[in-house]
Scaffold this motif. Structure first.
Motif, PDB file in Angstrom:
ATOM      1  N   SER A   9       0.859  -1.188   0.000  1.00 45.37           N
ATOM      2  CA  SER A   9       0.000   0.000   0.000  1.00 45.37           C
ATOM      3  C   SER A   9       0.894   1.236   0.000  1.00 45.37           C
ATOM      4  O   SER A   9       1.682   1.440   0.925  1.00 45.37           O
ATOM      5  CB  SER A   9      -0.908   0.003   1.231  1.00 45.37           C
ATOM      6  OG  SER A   9      -1.778  -1.115   1.227  1.00 45.37           O
ATOM      7  N   TYR A  83      -1.219   9.230   7.900  1.00 40.16           N
ATOM      8  CA  TYR A  83      -0.802   7.834   7.787  1.00 40.16           C
ATOM      9  C   TYR A  83      -1.804   6.900   8.460  1.00 40.16           C
ATOM     10  O   TYR A  83      -2.130   5.830   7.937  1.00 40.16           O
ATOM     11  CB  TYR A  83       0.586   7.645   8.403  1.00 40.16           C
ATOM     12  CG  TYR A  83       1.707   8.302   7.638  1.00 40.16           C
ATOM     13  CD1 TYR A  83       1.651   8.437   6.252  1.00 40.16           C
ATOM     14  CD2 TYR A  83       2.839   8.782   8.290  1.00 40.16           C
ATOM     15  CE1 TYR A  83       2.676   9.038   5.554  1.00 40.16           C
ATOM     16  CE2 TYR A  83       3.876   9.384   7.595  1.00 40.16           C
ATOM     17  CZ  TYR A  83       3.792   9.510   6.223  1.00 40.16           C
ATOM     18  OH  TYR A  83       4.803  10.103   5.515  1.00 40.16           O
ATOM     19  N   ILE A  87      -3.717   3.933   6.564  1.00 38.03           N
ATOM     20  CA  ILE A  87      -3.612   2.539   6.994  1.00 38.03           C
ATOM     21  C   ILE A  87      -4.986   1.929   7.243  1.00 38.03           C
ATOM     22  O   ILE A  87      -5.231   0.758   6.942  1.00 38.03           O
ATOM     23  CB  ILE A  87      -2.738   2.420   8.261  1.00 38.03           C
ATOM     24  CG1 ILE A  87      -1.289   2.747   7.950  1.00 38.03           C
ATOM     25  CG2 ILE A  87      -2.816   1.018   8.852  1.00 38.03           C
ATOM     26  CD1 ILE A  87      -0.405   2.810   9.178  1.00 38.03           C
ATOM     27  N   SER A  90      -6.145   0.677   4.034  1.00 39.50           N
ATOM     28  CA  SER A  90      -5.208  -0.091   3.217  1.00 39.50           C
ATOM     29  C   SER A  90      -5.501  -1.583   3.314  1.00 39.50           C
ATOM     30  O   SER A  90      -6.066  -2.058   4.293  1.00 39.50           O
ATOM     31  CB  SER A  90      -3.764   0.180   3.653  1.00 39.50           C
ATOM     32  OG  SER A  90      -3.519  -0.364   4.939  1.00 39.50           O
ATOM     33  N   VAL A  95       3.518  -1.319   3.841  1.00 45.05           N
ATOM     34  CA  VAL A  95       3.149   0.064   3.523  1.00 45.05           C
ATOM     35  C   VAL A  95       4.397   0.817   3.086  1.00 45.05           C
ATOM     36  O   VAL A  95       5.450   0.712   3.734  1.00 45.05           O
ATOM     37  CB  VAL A  95       2.510   0.765   4.740  1.00 45.05           C
ATOM     38  CG1 VAL A  95       2.325   2.251   4.463  1.00 45.05           C
ATOM     39  CG2 VAL A  95       1.171   0.123   5.095  1.00 45.05           C
ATOM     40  N   THR A 173       3.200  -3.520   7.816  1.00 44.07           N
ATOM     41  CA  THR A 173       2.023  -2.738   8.204  1.00 44.07           C
ATOM     42  C   THR A 173       1.821  -2.710   9.710  1.00 44.07           C
ATOM     43  O   THR A 173       1.568  -1.649  10.301  1.00 44.07           O
ATOM     44  CB  THR A 173       0.759  -3.283   7.509  1.00 44.07           C
ATOM     45  OG1 THR A 173       0.930  -3.195   6.088  1.00 44.07           O
ATOM     46  CG2 THR A 173      -0.475  -2.482   7.903  1.00 44.07           C
ATOM     47  N   ARG A 177       1.837   0.595  12.293  1.00 40.85           N
ATOM     48  CA  ARG A 177       0.723   0.867  13.215  1.00 40.85           C
ATOM     49  C   ARG A 177       1.231   1.110  14.635  1.00 40.85           C
ATOM     50  O   ARG A 177       0.823   2.069  15.299  1.00 40.85           O
ATOM     51  CB  ARG A 177      -0.245  -0.313  13.225  1.00 40.85           C
ATOM     52  CG  ARG A 177      -1.118  -0.471  12.004  1.00 40.85           C
ATOM     53  CD  ARG A 177      -2.075  -1.642  12.208  1.00 40.85           C
ATOM     54  NE  ARG A 177      -2.757  -2.015  10.991  1.00 40.85           N
ATOM     55  CZ  ARG A 177      -3.867  -1.437  10.548  1.00 40.85           C
ATOM     56  NH1 ARG A 177      -4.409  -0.454  11.249  1.00 40.85           N
ATOM     57  NH2 ARG A 177      -4.435  -1.835   9.425  1.00 40.85           N
TER      58      ARG A 177
END
Length: 240
Positions: A9, A83, A87, A90, A95, A173, A177
Motif C-alpha cells: 500500500s 498515515y 492505513i 489499506s 506500507v 504494516t 501501526r
C-alpha cells in the motif's frame, strides 16, 4: 518479483500537488507493474485548494478504483494522522510512505522490497547520506540545514540510521501501526521520532541509498518554524 501473497500500500498524503500527482502515479504504476508488484495507491488529500482531489478522481478513472484509493480529509490535520487514515483503508501487508512531489522516485521501491525480503527487515528507509545516496536541486543552505539536523539528532539520540529526517520508507504494516501509536510528535519531527521509537522497540531497519530530488512544481513546506520545532523535538526525545 514480489511474492504473490504480499501487497504493498503506497500512502500519498497530498496538499496542493495537482501538477505532481499525475506524474508520480504514472511512475508508480509503470515501475511496480514492470516488477510484478501487487500494489494500491492511497491518496490522502487534505482539502487542497488547488484541486488536487479532482485530479486524483481523474486518475482513479484511468487506473481503476482498486489501484487508486481516494481517502480525502476535511483539512490539514497532520502527517501522522494522514498515515493512520491511510492505513485504516489499506489492504496491503506492507506500507510504503513517500512524498507526492516527486522528491522520491518510485524506481527505488523494488530495491526496498528486495532488501526487506533478503533480511526480513521490519523497516527499510531511503537514505541521502549513505550507500551512494545524494541530494539534487538543493542550495547550500538547505543542504547544510539537513546535514546539521541529522548530525545533531545522531549525536543525541543514536537512532542507528544515517538519514533520520527522510520520509521514503517501507514498513511492515503492523510495525507502522505500532510506531504511529507510540509517536507523539507532529510535522518534520514525526519521521525522526518514528526511527527513534523503532530502535527502542528493537525493530530491524535496513537502508537503501536514494537520490533525493527537490520538488519541480510547488513550494517547499519547510520554513523557520519547522526547523525550530525539529530542534525542540530532538531535545524532547533526548530528555526522556
Amino acid at each position: 518479483m514480489a511474492s504473490p501473497k504480499h501487497k504493498y500500500s503506497i500512502l500519498l498524503p497530498t496538499y496542493n500537488e495537482r501538477q505532481n500527482l499525475p506524474i508520480i502515479v504514472y511512475l508508480l504504476n509503470k515501475t511496480l507493474s514492470a516488477a510484478n508488484i501487487d500494489y494500491e495507491i492511497i491518496v490522502i488529500d487534505d482539502a487542497s485548494p488547488d484541486g488536487t482531489l479532482e485530479v486524483a478522481k481523474q486518475l482513479q478513472r484511468i487506473y481503476g478504483e482498486k489501484k487508486i484509493v481516494l481517502r480525502p480529509r476535511s483539512g490539514k490535520l497532520g502527517l501522522g494522522t494522514a498515515y493512520v487514515h491511510g492505513i485504516e483503508h489499506s489492504t496491503g501487508d506492507y506500507v510504503v510512505i513517500m512524498d507526492a512531489d516527486m522528491s522520491h522516485h518510485p524506481k527505488y521501491i523494488p530495491d526496498f522490497i528486495r532488501l526487506q525480503k533478503l533480511h526480513n527487515y521490519d523497516i527499510v528507509t531511503g537514505t541521502r547520506y549513505a550507500h551512494n545516496g545524494s541530494v539534487y536541486g538543493w542550495d547550500l543552505r538547505r543542504k547544510l540545514t539537513s546535514r546539521v539536523a541529522n548530525h545533531i539528532a545522531d549525536m543525541l539520540l543514536d537512532p542507528g540510521v544515517s538519514d533520520l529526517t527522510g520520509s521514503f520508507r517501507l514498513y511492515k504494516t503492523e510495525v507502522l501501526r505500532e510506531l504511529i501509536a507510540r509517536t507523539k510528535s507532529k510535522g518534520y519531527v514525526f519521521q525522526m521520532e518514528m526511527m527513534v521509537r523503532a530502535k527502542q522497540l528493537g525493530y530491524r531497519v535496513g537502508e537503501v541509498g536514494i537520490t533525493f530530488v527537490d520538488r519541480v512544481y510547488g513550494e517547499s513546506k519547510l520554513g523557520a518554524d519547522e526547523i525550530v520545532g525539529y530542534l525542540k523535538g530532538v531535545w524532547g526525545l533526548f530528555s526522556e
